[in-house]
Design an enzyme around this catalytic site. Structure first.
Site, PDB file in Angstrom:
ATOM      1  N   GLY A  11       0.779  -1.236   0.000  1.00  0.00           N
ATOM      2  CA  GLY A  11       0.000   0.000   0.000  1.00  0.00           C
ATOM      3  C   GLY A  11       0.807   1.280   0.000  1.00  0.00           C
ATOM      4  N   SER A  12       2.054   1.247  -0.508  1.00  0.00           N
ATOM      5  CA  SER A  12       2.822   2.513  -0.538  1.00  0.00           C
ATOM      6  C   SER A  12       2.205   3.497  -1.525  1.00  0.00           C
ATOM      7  CB  SER A  12       4.288   2.244  -0.880  1.00  0.00           C
ATOM      8  OG  SER A  12       4.432   1.828  -2.217  1.00  0.00           O
ATOM      9  N   MET A  89      -3.798  -7.107  -7.320  1.00  0.00           N
ATOM     10  CA  MET A  89      -3.279  -8.162  -8.181  1.00  0.00           C
ATOM     11  C   MET A  89      -4.388  -9.107  -8.646  1.00  0.00           C
ATOM     12  SD  MET A  89      -0.447  -6.945  -8.289  1.00  0.00           S
ATOM     13  CE  MET A  89       0.723  -7.974  -9.115  1.00  0.00           C
ATOM     14  N   ARG A  90      -5.433  -8.541  -9.244  1.00  0.00           N
ATOM     15  CA  ARG A  90      -6.480  -9.383  -9.821  1.00  0.00           C
ATOM     16  C   ARG A  90      -6.954  -8.790 -11.136  1.00  0.00           C
ATOM     17  NH1 ARG A  90      -9.163 -13.254  -7.904  1.00  0.00           N
ATOM     18  NH2 ARG A  90     -11.161 -12.753  -8.822  1.00  0.00           N
ATOM     19  N   ILE A  91      -7.361  -9.667 -12.043  1.00  0.00           N
ATOM     20  CA  ILE A  91      -7.948  -9.202 -13.304  1.00  0.00           C
ATOM     21  C   ILE A  91      -9.439  -8.983 -13.051  1.00  0.00           C
ATOM     22  CG2 ILE A  91      -8.405  -9.809 -15.713  1.00  0.00           C
ATOM     23  CD1 ILE A  91      -5.455  -9.499 -15.026  1.00  0.00           C
ATOM     24  N   ASN A 106      -5.140   2.392 -13.117  1.00  0.00           N
ATOM     25  CA  ASN A 106      -4.205   1.427 -12.539  1.00  0.00           C
ATOM     26  C   ASN A 106      -2.780   1.929 -12.709  1.00  0.00           C
ATOM     27  OD1 ASN A 106      -3.366  -1.236 -11.524  1.00  0.00           O
ATOM     28  ND2 ASN A 106      -2.653  -1.596 -13.615  1.00  0.00           N
ATOM     29  N   HIS A 108       1.152   0.761 -13.185  1.00  0.00           N
ATOM     30  CA  HIS A 108       1.961  -0.408 -13.544  1.00  0.00           C
ATOM     31  C   HIS A 108       3.434   0.000 -13.490  1.00  0.00           C
ATOM     32  CE1 HIS A 108       2.992  -4.232 -15.361  1.00  0.00           C
ATOM     33  NE2 HIS A 108       3.783  -3.569 -16.187  1.00  0.00           N
ATOM     34  N   GLU A 141     -10.775  -4.506 -20.291  1.00  0.00           N
ATOM     35  CA  GLU A 141     -11.010  -5.906 -19.927  1.00  0.00           C
ATOM     36  C   GLU A 141      -9.742  -6.748 -20.055  1.00  0.00           C
ATOM     37  OE1 GLU A 141     -12.334  -4.302 -22.307  1.00  0.00           O
ATOM     38  OE2 GLU A 141     -11.347  -5.178 -24.070  1.00  0.00           O
ATOM     39  N   ASP A 144      -3.401  -4.660 -18.054  1.00  0.00           N
ATOM     40  CA  ASP A 144      -2.354  -3.665 -18.385  1.00  0.00           C
ATOM     41  C   ASP A 144      -2.481  -3.189 -19.830  1.00  0.00           C
ATOM     42  OD1 ASP A 144       0.027  -5.544 -16.399  1.00  0.00           O
ATOM     43  OD2 ASP A 144      -1.396  -3.980 -15.845  1.00  0.00           O
TER      44      ASP A 144
HETATM   45  C1  GRF Z   1       3.555  -1.304  -7.294  1.00  0.00           C
HETATM   46  O1  GRF Z   1       4.858  -1.456  -7.803  1.00  0.00           O
HETATM   47  C2  GRF Z   1       2.579  -1.299  -8.430  1.00  0.00           C
HETATM   48  O2  GRF Z   1       3.072  -0.688  -9.595  1.00  0.00           O
HETATM   49  C3  GRF Z   1       2.394  -2.772  -8.675  1.00  0.00           C
HETATM   50  O3  GRF Z   1       2.368  -3.361  -7.392  1.00  0.00           O
HETATM   51  C4  GRF Z   1       3.123  -2.541  -6.517  1.00  0.00           C
HETATM   52  C5  GRF Z   1       2.227  -2.171  -5.375  1.00  0.00           C
HETATM   53  O4  GRF Z   1       3.017  -1.584  -4.376  1.00  0.00           O
HETATM   54  N1  GRF Z   1       1.151  -3.015  -9.382  1.00  0.00           N
HETATM   55  P1  GRF Z   1       2.269  -0.881  -3.128  1.00  0.00           P
HETATM   56  O5  GRF Z   1       1.315  -1.926  -2.576  1.00  0.00           O
HETATM   57  O6  GRF Z   1       1.548   0.318  -3.661  1.00  0.00           O
HETATM   58  O7  GRF Z   1       3.390  -0.521  -2.206  1.00  0.00           O
END
Ligand code: GRF
Length: 203
Positions: A11-12, A89-91, A106, A108, A141, A144
């Site tokens: 969650g940074s 981390m889900r589609i 999102n 990436h 859908e 990325d």
């Molecule tokens: C980040 O690098 C983001 O780009 C990727 O997962 C990581 C999540 O990091 N999808 P955080 O949970 O926001 O620290």
């Protein structure tokens, strides 16, 4: 703009949004932080800032559509009008896409379309790129794949530890995700097919 933030981990990026809101430079109200993993440290970050949280385990649902349907029900109840996926981390399926059409973004950790998928930083590092970076895009859908809102370049040192590169990229993610979210809040993002054009602020 009332939003929901979806996480799965540390969650940074969520923290970066919270910090900018509290600095008074990000005009959104996080109505809920939803995680598909109970142990996600991002849930603690939300609690520290009195933001409602919810854990929805995909294991409790028969299908992606059922999971998404429940997520939509929960998020709509909070009044969220847009969704920021910050390490989720889900589609997601059209069930979710249609509920928040065109208002899901999102982050990436690579320069899409290069190195899409879960291990963007590692693949870029192992490829030996000189320049990597990060991308904020609208969610569609496919994974990325949506129209790109912001990208930032991050120099790489070929052969360096990929964790070092990942941390360097993460610091820049914390700048572009809040910026893209602010533009969304200001109604400045005009999408024309694959192209996102920055309009004048509505506000
Ligand atoms: C980040 O690098 C983001 O780009 C990727 O997962 C990581 C999540 O990091 N999808 P955080 O949970 O926001 O620290």
């Amino acid at each position: 703009l009332p939003i929901a933030v979806l996480i799965s981990g540390g969650g940074s990026n969520l923290q970066a949004l919270i910090d900018k809101i509290e600095e008074g430079i990000l005009d959104v109200d996080i109505k809920m932080v939803l995680s598909n993993r109970a142990g996600a440290y991002g849930l603690e970050r939300a609690k520290t800032h009195s933001i409602p949280t919810c854990v929805l385990s995909h294991k409790d649902f028969k299908s992606r559509e059922d999971f998404d349907g429940e997520m939509v029900r929960i998020l709509k109840e909070t009044g969220a009008q847009a969704v920021v996926m910050a390490g989720f981390m889900r589609i997601i399926t059209p069930v979710f896409l249609n509920a928040f059409s065109g208002r899901i973004i999102n982050i990436h950790p690579a320069l899409l379309p290069s190195f899409a998928g879960a291990g963007g930083q590692t693949e870029a590092g192992e490829y030996g790129v000189q320049i990597s970076g990060c991308t904020v895009h609208f969610v569609d859908e496919k994974m990325d794949n949506g129209a790109i809102i912001i990208q930032a370049a991050v120099p790489a040192m070929p052969g360096e530890d990929v964790d070092v590169l990942a941390k360097r990229i993460l610091r820049v993610e914390h700048r572009i995700l809040p910026q893209a979210t602010q533009w969304l809040a200001e109604g400045r993002l005009r999408t024309e097919g694959r192209f996102v054009k920055l309009g004048l602020a509505d506000v």
